[in-house]
Design an enzyme around this catalytic site. Structure first.
Site: not given
Length: 310
Positions: A131, A185, A188, A191, A211, A238, A245
């Site tokens: 990161d 996925c 679906c 999310c 977000c 969050c 999921c």
């Protein structure tokens, strides 16, 4: 067994011994598919005030520009899913921040892995990333077969869901490369439907500037008043799009002692958070990623959560 295969197996075995969930390897080269996607995302200002996302565009897409002579990107996953969760009557922090700041934990493991590679294989140059530099973690992990990027833009796997950190070692040796996996996925949209601020604007696209994680961690100004009442009690980060999921029903608790939370964090109620002092903050979050937002930032987030809808 040829040398490339032997080296690859050595690295993957050691990664497992160090506690990583999985390890996948890709050829270090320009990320052709991601380039237009990243450009469009930036042009649409979906990075909000995160201006650092605009920097080093070329390096972000090409590891050979980031690490001279690089040939392979080794992607690694480290589980952080906690055994115990916060008190239900509490303001919430993202599960990844329960324990010691992951940057420290993973950097140490990556250094150990690089030292092992240098001892076992010979003169290998490389750099570790958590990161901390312009590296598209999720794209590399997906390219290396560790999972697919889901509709919430997180890396998902069928075996363990998505509650893990992604890190890389970029090295200057050729290794055996893994193949990407397929997207599972399907139809679906849990999310997308569950996101409290509608930040997932379409499948696979997250508007970072909407977000809750962005508002409660990255944004240094006041949270826009139109989002009052939409934060679902999240005061740092969050997890909604991960919690809903279906693949995360396969999440298993981590076994990294450094990720265990301060017991006080789990038992605190909303009232406790509203009355928190800086001393208690420093004690609970001594080595935590929550310190990024500082005491004043967390208090600001809590004050925002206490306000009614406009």
């Amino acid at each position: 067994m040829n040398l490339k295969t032997r080296h690859t197996q050595l690295i993957k075995t050691e990664a497992k011994r160090l506690g990583f969930l999985s390890c996948g390897i890709s050829k270090a080269q320009f990320l052709e598919e991601e380039a237009p996607r990243l450009e469009k995302w930036l042009n649409n200002n979906m990075h909000g005030e995160m201006h650092y996302m605009e920097n080093h565009f070329d390096k972000r897409l090409d590891p050979t520009k980031l690490v001279e002579g690089s040939k392979s990107v080794i992607s690694l996953l480290l589980n952080y899913y906690p055994e115990e969760k916060q008190n239900v009557n509490s303001f919430k922090i993202s599960k990844y921040a329960y324990g010691t700041d992951y940057h420290f934990v993973i950097k140490d493991k990556l250094k150990s892995l690089l030292n092992f590679i240098q001892e076992e294989i010979g003169e290998v140059d490389g750099r570790a990333f958590v990161d901390s530099a312009p590296v598209l973690d999720k794209a590399w992990a997906a390219k290396s077969g560790l999972g697919w990027i889901g509709k919430n833009s997180n890396l998902l796997t069928q075996q363990v869901g998505s509650f893990y950190f992604i890190a890389e070692l970029i090295v200057d040796i050729d290794l055996e490369y893994d193949l990407p996996t397929t997207d599972h996925c399907g139809t679906c949209t849990k999310c997308i439907d569950a996101c409290p601020t509608q930040a997932i604007t379409e499948p696979y696209v997250v508007d970072g500037s909407k977000c809750i994680s962005y508002f409660t961690i990255e944004l240094k100004e006041n949270i826009p008043s139109e989002f009052k009442g939409q934060f679902d009690d999240w005061m740092f980060g969050c997890d909604v799009c991960q919690d809903v999921c279906p693949w995360n029903r396969f999440s298993k608790p981590h076994n990294e002692p450094l990720f265990n939370p301060n017991p006080e964090l789990l038992s605190m109620s909303k009232k406790d958070w509203e009355e928190i002092t800086e001393d208690v903050f420093m004690k609970i979050f001594k080595n935590s990623a929550v310190k990024r937002t500082k005491f004043s930032g967390l208090i600001g987030n809590i004050d925002f959560l206490k306000q009614e809808k406009p």
